[in-house]
Design a protein around this motif. Structure first.
Motif, PDB file in Angstrom:
ATOM      1  N   ARG A 185       0.813  -1.212   0.000  1.00 58.73           N
ATOM      2  CA  ARG A 185       0.000   0.000   0.000  1.00 58.73           C
ATOM      3  C   ARG A 185       0.850   1.267   0.000  1.00 58.73           C
ATOM      4  N   ASN A 186       1.896   1.296   0.782  1.00 64.01           N
ATOM      5  CA  ASN A 186       2.663   2.523   0.978  1.00 64.01           C
ATOM      6  C   ASN A 186       3.980   2.556   0.208  1.00 64.01           C
ATOM      7  N   PHE A 187       4.180   1.606  -0.682  1.00 59.43           N
ATOM      8  CA  PHE A 187       5.471   1.523  -1.364  1.00 59.43           C
ATOM      9  C   PHE A 187       5.672   2.688  -2.331  1.00 59.43           C
ATOM     10  N   ASP A 188       6.895   3.214  -2.346  1.00 64.58           N
ATOM     11  CA  ASP A 188       7.273   4.299  -3.258  1.00 64.58           C
ATOM     12  C   ASP A 188       8.705   4.036  -3.701  1.00 64.58           C
ATOM     13  N   HIS A 189       8.887   3.627  -4.952  1.00 65.42           N
ATOM     14  CA  HIS A 189      10.225   3.230  -5.407  1.00 65.42           C
ATOM     15  C   HIS A 189      11.187   4.409  -5.492  1.00 65.42           C
ATOM     16  N   TYR A 190      10.677   5.633  -5.441  1.00 68.24           N
ATOM     17  CA  TYR A 190      11.549   6.801  -5.392  1.00 68.24           C
ATOM     18  C   TYR A 190      12.019   7.087  -3.961  1.00 68.24           C
ATOM     19  N   ASN A 191      11.454   6.411  -3.014  1.00 68.76           N
ATOM     20  CA  ASN A 191      11.799   6.670  -1.607  1.00 68.76           C
ATOM     21  C   ASN A 191      11.880   5.369  -0.810  1.00 68.76           C
ATOM     22  N   VAL A 192      12.643   4.431  -1.315  1.00 69.30           N
ATOM     23  CA  VAL A 192      12.820   3.166  -0.607  1.00 69.30           C
ATOM     24  C   VAL A 192      13.762   3.392   0.577  1.00 69.30           C
ATOM     25  N   PRO A 193      13.382   2.990   1.784  1.00 70.20           N
ATOM     26  CA  PRO A 193      14.248   3.198   2.958  1.00 70.20           C
ATOM     27  C   PRO A 193      15.594   2.495   2.803  1.00 70.20           C
ATOM     28  N   LEU A 194      16.637   3.160   3.251  1.00 72.87           N
ATOM     29  CA  LEU A 194      17.984   2.610   3.177  1.00 72.87           C
ATOM     30  C   LEU A 194      18.384   2.027   4.526  1.00 72.87           C
ATOM     31  N   GLY A 195      19.151   0.946   4.490  1.00 71.99           N
ATOM     32  CA  GLY A 195      19.571   0.270   5.701  1.00 71.99           C
ATOM     33  C   GLY A 195      20.942   0.713   6.171  1.00 71.99           C
ATOM     34  N   PRO A 196      21.488   0.026   7.166  1.00 66.65           N
ATOM     35  CA  PRO A 196      22.793   0.400   7.738  1.00 66.65           C
ATOM     36  C   PRO A 196      23.922   0.411   6.720  1.00 66.65           C
ATOM     37  N   ASP A 197      23.819  -0.403   5.665  1.00 73.98           N
ATOM     38  CA  ASP A 197      24.876  -0.429   4.657  1.00 73.98           C
ATOM     39  C   ASP A 197      24.672   0.625   3.579  1.00 73.98           C
ATOM     40  N   GLY A 198      23.629   1.449   3.743  1.00 73.85           N
ATOM     41  CA  GLY A 198      23.378   2.511   2.784  1.00 73.85           C
ATOM     42  C   GLY A 198      22.600   2.087   1.559  1.00 73.85           C
ATOM     43  N   THR A 199      22.152   0.834   1.499  1.00 70.54           N
ATOM     44  CA  THR A 199      21.389   0.330   0.359  1.00 70.54           C
ATOM     45  C   THR A 199      19.952   0.009   0.789  1.00 70.54           C
ATOM     46  N   PRO A 200      19.046  -0.223  -0.175  1.00 68.71           N
ATOM     47  CA  PRO A 200      17.668  -0.597   0.168  1.00 68.71           C
ATOM     48  C   PRO A 200      17.478  -2.098   0.329  1.00 68.71           C
ATOM     49  N   PHE A 201      18.561  -2.872   0.281  1.00 71.82           N
ATOM     50  CA  PHE A 201      18.399  -4.320   0.214  1.00 71.82           C
ATOM     51  C   PHE A 201      17.714  -4.907   1.442  1.00 71.82           C
ATOM     52  N   ALA A 202      18.005  -4.395   2.625  1.00 75.63           N
ATOM     53  CA  ALA A 202      17.360  -4.929   3.830  1.00 75.63           C
ATOM     54  C   ALA A 202      15.847  -4.722   3.761  1.00 75.63           C
ATOM     55  N   PHE A 203      15.428  -3.520   3.362  1.00 75.36           N
ATOM     56  CA  PHE A 203      13.994  -3.254   3.249  1.00 75.36           C
ATOM     57  C   PHE A 203      13.360  -4.153   2.190  1.00 75.36           C
ATOM     58  N   LEU A 204      14.003  -4.276   1.035  1.00 71.46           N
ATOM     59  CA  LEU A 204      13.455  -5.112  -0.022  1.00 71.46           C
ATOM     60  C   LEU A 204      13.346  -6.564   0.428  1.00 71.46           C
ATOM     61  N   ASN A 205      14.311  -7.025   1.205  1.00 78.40           N
ATOM     62  CA  ASN A 205      14.236  -8.397   1.698  1.00 78.40           C
ATOM     63  C   ASN A 205      13.097  -8.578   2.700  1.00 78.40           C
ATOM     64  N   TYR A 206      12.879  -7.588   3.578  1.00 80.24           N
ATOM     65  CA  TYR A 206      11.730  -7.643   4.486  1.00 80.24           C
ATOM     66  C   TYR A 206      10.423  -7.679   3.696  1.00 80.24           C
ATOM     67  N   PHE A 207      10.325  -6.834   2.681  1.00 76.86           N
ATOM     68  CA  PHE A 207       9.143  -6.773   1.828  1.00 76.86           C
ATOM     69  C   PHE A 207       8.930  -8.142   1.179  1.00 76.86           C
ATOM     70  N   ARG A 208       9.965  -8.665   0.560  1.00 78.02           N
ATOM     71  CA  ARG A 208       9.863  -9.959  -0.117  1.00 78.02           C
ATOM     72  C   ARG A 208       9.472 -11.075   0.843  1.00 78.02           C
ATOM     73  N   ASP A 209      10.044 -11.056   2.036  1.00 82.19           N
ATOM     74  CA  ASP A 209       9.731 -12.105   3.015  1.00 82.19           C
ATOM     75  C   ASP A 209       8.273 -12.040   3.457  1.00 82.19           C
ATOM     76  N   ALA A 210       7.742 -10.820   3.611  1.00 83.50           N
ATOM     77  CA  ALA A 210       6.327 -10.676   3.975  1.00 83.50           C
ATOM     78  C   ALA A 210       5.429 -11.192   2.860  1.00 83.50           C
ATOM     79  N   VAL A 211       5.798 -10.891   1.630  1.00 91.40           N
ATOM     80  CA  VAL A 211       5.040 -11.359   0.469  1.00 91.40           C
ATOM     81  C   VAL A 211       5.083 -12.887   0.377  1.00 91.40           C
ATOM     82  N   ALA A 212       6.284 -13.452   0.554  1.00 89.96           N
ATOM     83  CA  ALA A 212       6.436 -14.905   0.452  1.00 89.96           C
ATOM     84  C   ALA A 212       5.681 -15.628   1.559  1.00 89.96           C
TER      85      ALA A 212
END
Length: 411
Positions: free
Chosen positions: A16-43
């Motif tokens: 519902r709230n996803f915005d690919h222009y504003n994906v949250p960044l994690g401790p390593d400075g990338t969006p990968f942690a957020f994308l993995n959380y998103f993917r895990d919830a979907v799966a």
């Protein structure tokens, strides 16, 4: 992102709230942690399609099989007038060249440039790309520090723009502003009209230059001999091709090269493997494309009422296959969070699929091979600078815009 109490927990909340222009960044400075959380919830809920309310609303597709169903059915899911969410602003005011065209119209224009971007043609550019990369690396290789994004990736992308269009490298400082003006439209609350006008003015000059003194680059060939339906290409056709060449070169090339530099700076064992086994490059490039998936993808519009999986899609609604999540679908990619340089098979959609597969797909593979191999030959040792964090830019085409590194073996 670091505060788990504020992170969505259900698939619906993520969608519902996803915005690919504003994906949250994690401790390593990338969006990968957020994308993995998103993917895990979907799966966990087996919900690979969900409704997103951003930018007027659309169905966000995060599953590989679901995306393939869309890509393989261009009659039901057409690219239509607005293939980018939110829409990009082309200089002509028309839909994006090639990406915004369907069917016969798309093929007529694509045929004009197909040979210039064929695998056999771009393979011949390898030595030129390696020479360009070696020259750029020589400008910083004797120092203690460098930025693999600004000193190498972006400047290399500028050389590609020069080769495709005939623009002199001395004008490269304008390229980024032009790309930003196209990709950050009024839908994002920005007024970039001045940069768009500057781009048009420079193209007008380039048009006259190529007509008076034709050269062998693809832009000059289109200007002087491009024909569709027996008619020479119009001004709008030509300036839109010009924009597409700059977009593809600056965004996809520079960001992917910078991302790979960021990865290699942390993986000395991978650098050694690539130096010792050149045959690894093919699968390494495939995995780099999958793992980073720099481009978000193109939206489609349903032409009839239909279904994706068990989700009903009404005619006129948009669907958006979001490639960075699709290419992390564990149903298709075992251990998708891992970067596996020998991953086989690797059916990533990072460069699209079907008739709208990225025009520069062959080109970017040759660019990546030439630049990375040259970098490792010239600078086998480098590591991320602990005092200067790398910087990721979230956008429709996302990636590292700064990768500070220390050169040489570190104690």
């Amino acid at each position: 992102m670091n505060d788990t109490s504020t992170r969505p927990t259900t698939a619906d909340d993520f969608y519902r709230n996803f915005d690919h222009y504003n994906v949250p960044l994690g401790p390593d400075g990338t969006p990968f942690a957020f994308l993995n959380y998103f993917r895990d919830a979907v799966a966990a809920e087996d919900r690979w399609v969900g409704w997103c309310e951003s930018y007027g609303g659309y169905w966000l597709i995060t599953g590989w099989e679901e995306a393939r169903a869309v890509f393989r059915d261009p009659r039901t899911f057409e690219n239509g007038e607005v293939p980018i969410v939110p829409p990009w602003v082309m200089p002509s005011g028309r839909p994006q060249m090639l990406t915004g065209y369907d069917g016969a119209r798309h093929m007529k224009y694509r045929r004009l440039v197909h040979e210039a971007f064929s695998s056999s043609t771009v393979a011949q550019m390898y030595d030129e790309f390696a020479t360009d990369a070696r020259h750029l690396i020589s400008r910083f290789s004797s120092g203690e520090r460098a930025d693999l994004a600004t000193d190498l990736a972006t400047r290399f992308a500028h050389t590609v723009v020069a080769r495709l269009t005939g623009l002199p490298l001395e004008e490269a400082d304008k390229f980024g502003a032009w790309v930003h003006a196209i990709t950050h439209s009024s839908a994002l609350g920005e007024d970039n009209s001045a940069d768009l006008e500057d781009m048009k003015s420079r193209f007008d000059e380039l048009l006259a230059e190529h007509r008076q003194n034709p050269t062998e680059n693809i832009m000059s060939e289109l200007i002087n001999s491009g024909v569709v339906d027996g008619e020479s290409l119009t001004y709008d056709d030509l300036i839109d091709f010009f924009a597409v060449f700059i977009l593809g070169s600056i965004e996809n090339t520079s960001l992917l090269l910078a991302d790979v530099g960021w990865l290699l700076a942390q993986r000395p064992e991978l650098r050694r493997r690539l130096l010792q086994d050149p045959d690894l490059y093919d699968t390494f490039i495939d995995e780099s494309l999958r793992f980073f998936s720099t481009a978000s993808g193109a939206a489609r519009t349903a032409t009839v009422d239909t279904k994706i999986g068990d989700v009903h899609i009404r005619a006129g609604e948009k669907v958006f296959p979001y490639l960075p999540l699709i290419d992390r679908d564990p149903r298709e990619f075992p251990d998708p969070n891992a970067f596996d340089p020998a991953r086989t098979p690797n059916r990533a959609f990072a460069l699209g699929f079907g008739p709208h597969r990225c025009l520069g797909a062959n080109l970017i593979r040759v660019e990546l091979a030439a630049v990375v191999r040259t970098l490792l030959e010239e600078l086998p040792d480098f590591t991320l600078d602990p005092d200067a964090p790398s910087v990721w830019t979230p956008s429709h085409v996302a990636g590292m815009i700064s990768v500070p590194v220390l050169l040489g073996a570190q104690p």
